[in-house]
Scaffold this active site. Structure first.
Site, PDB file in Angstrom:
ATOM      1  N   GLY A  23      11.301  10.756 -10.353  1.00 50.29           N
ATOM      2  CA  GLY A  23       9.994  10.975 -10.800  1.00 50.29           C
ATOM      3  C   GLY A  23       9.046   9.851  -9.764  1.00 50.29           C
ATOM      4  O   GLY A  23       9.470   8.631  -9.795  1.00 50.29           O
ATOM      5  N   GLN A  54       2.041   5.214  -7.092  1.00 45.28           N
ATOM      6  CA  GLN A  54       3.028   4.262  -6.982  1.00 45.28           C
ATOM      7  C   GLN A  54       3.114   4.149  -5.392  1.00 45.28           C
ATOM      8  O   GLN A  54       4.015   3.193  -5.059  1.00 45.28           O
ATOM      9  CB  GLN A  54       4.146   4.844  -7.514  1.00 45.28           C
ATOM     10  CG  GLN A  54       4.094   4.732  -9.056  1.00 45.28           C
ATOM     11  CD  GLN A  54       5.566   5.362  -9.624  1.00 45.28           C
ATOM     12  OE1 GLN A  54       5.661   6.448  -9.866  1.00 45.28           O
ATOM     13  NE2 GLN A  54       6.550   4.421  -9.846  1.00 45.28           N
ATOM     14  N   CYS A  81      11.449   2.478 -13.946  1.00 46.00           N
ATOM     15  CA  CYS A  81      10.394   2.964 -13.098  1.00 46.00           C
ATOM     16  C   CYS A  81      10.548   2.264 -11.862  1.00 46.00           C
ATOM     17  O   CYS A  81      10.973   1.046 -11.738  1.00 46.00           O
ATOM     18  CB  CYS A  81       9.002   2.641 -13.882  1.00 46.00           C
ATOM     19  SG  CYS A  81       7.487   3.162 -12.702  1.00 46.00           S
ATOM     20  N   LEU A  82      10.235   3.019 -10.752  1.00 45.41           N
ATOM     21  CA  LEU A  82      10.338   2.364  -9.908  1.00 45.41           C
ATOM     22  C   LEU A  82       9.378   1.337  -9.246  1.00 45.41           C
ATOM     23  O   LEU A  82       9.729   0.480  -8.426  1.00 45.41           O
ATOM     24  CB  LEU A  82      10.308   3.504  -8.446  1.00 45.41           C
ATOM     25  CG  LEU A  82      11.203   4.715  -8.541  1.00 45.41           C
ATOM     26  CD1 LEU A  82      11.332   5.432  -7.479  1.00 45.41           C
ATOM     27  CD2 LEU A  82      12.653   4.090  -8.207  1.00 45.41           C
ATOM     28  N   HIS A 122       5.718  10.207 -18.805  1.00 45.94           N
ATOM     29  CA  HIS A 122       5.801   8.912 -18.002  1.00 45.94           C
ATOM     30  C   HIS A 122       5.173   8.893 -16.849  1.00 45.94           C
ATOM     31  O   HIS A 122       4.457   8.057 -16.534  1.00 45.94           O
ATOM     32  CB  HIS A 122       7.382   8.360 -17.744  1.00 45.94           C
ATOM     33  CG  HIS A 122       7.560   7.264 -16.798  1.00 45.94           C
ATOM     34  ND1 HIS A 122       8.490   6.426 -17.269  1.00 45.94           N
ATOM     35  CD2 HIS A 122       7.161   6.989 -15.616  1.00 45.94           C
ATOM     36  CE1 HIS A 122       8.239   5.377 -16.174  1.00 45.94           C
ATOM     37  NE2 HIS A 122       7.666   5.684 -15.250  1.00 45.94           N
TER      38      HIS A 122
END
Ligand code: NI
Length: 175
Positions: free
Chosen positions: A46, A51, A95-96, A137
């Site tokens: 995701g 981001q 999470c990236l 998220h």
């Protein structure tokens, strides 16, 4: 399609509240294509637009398991329409934007979701299991919230301190 750099914590941009999208046009679809390619390359399941530094309410996701064909999903201006608080799901999230860190987060196990799809068509779905966890998220990202914000201050400070240290090391190597 272009792979864009992913912003990592701590970075003030990740705290921004993203703005609603006015219309789903070719420019937005190009952004979604880039987001998907960036997510696959990372690899992740995701990604929210913020981001990659774009404060728009856009999310891409692919929850296909290994061996299954790709199943990209696009969510524009997503809204949670209901949550079932009675049942929670605990999942070890990552999470990236928070590299190499995983921790259990508790979220409602089911929710409703309204959004515009890749073609700008309104959709409404019920989410459960991995879909419910992942969309909540990603929706947090649109409000400037990271999964580590759901953890204790001690755990959060520890991971942010490590990420800062790693960033300084990288910058030193590049200097
Ligand atoms: Ni994330």
């Amino acid at each position: 399609m272009t792979i864009r750099p992913i912003i990592t914590a701590p970075d003030p941009r990740l705290k921004q509240v993203s703005e609603p999208v006015a219309s789903v046009d070719d420019e937005l679809r190009a952004l979604m294509d880039d987001m998907l390619e960036t997510m696959y390359d990372a690899p992740g399941i995701g990604l929210a637009a913020i981001q990659i530094g774009v404060p728009k309410r856009v999310i891409v996701m692919d929850l296909a398991r290994e061996g299954e064909p790709p199943a990209p999903q696009y969510f524009v201006n997503p809204e949670i329409t209901w949550v079932n608080d009675e049942e929670v799901r605990i999942y070890e999230e990552g999470c990236l934007s928070v590299p190499d860190y995983y921790e259990n987060v508790e979220r409602p196990a089911r929710c409703g979701l309204r959004f515009l799809d890749y073609d700008g068509k309104p959709q409404e779905v019920a989410c459960d299991e991995m879909f419910a966890t992942c969309i909540q998220h990603e929706m947090d990202h649109l409000e400037g919230i990271l999964f580590i914000d759901h953890l204790s201050k001690l755990k959060r400070d520890r991971v942010l301190k490590r990420l800062l240290k790693e960033r300084r090391l990288r910058e030193k190597e590049l200097a």
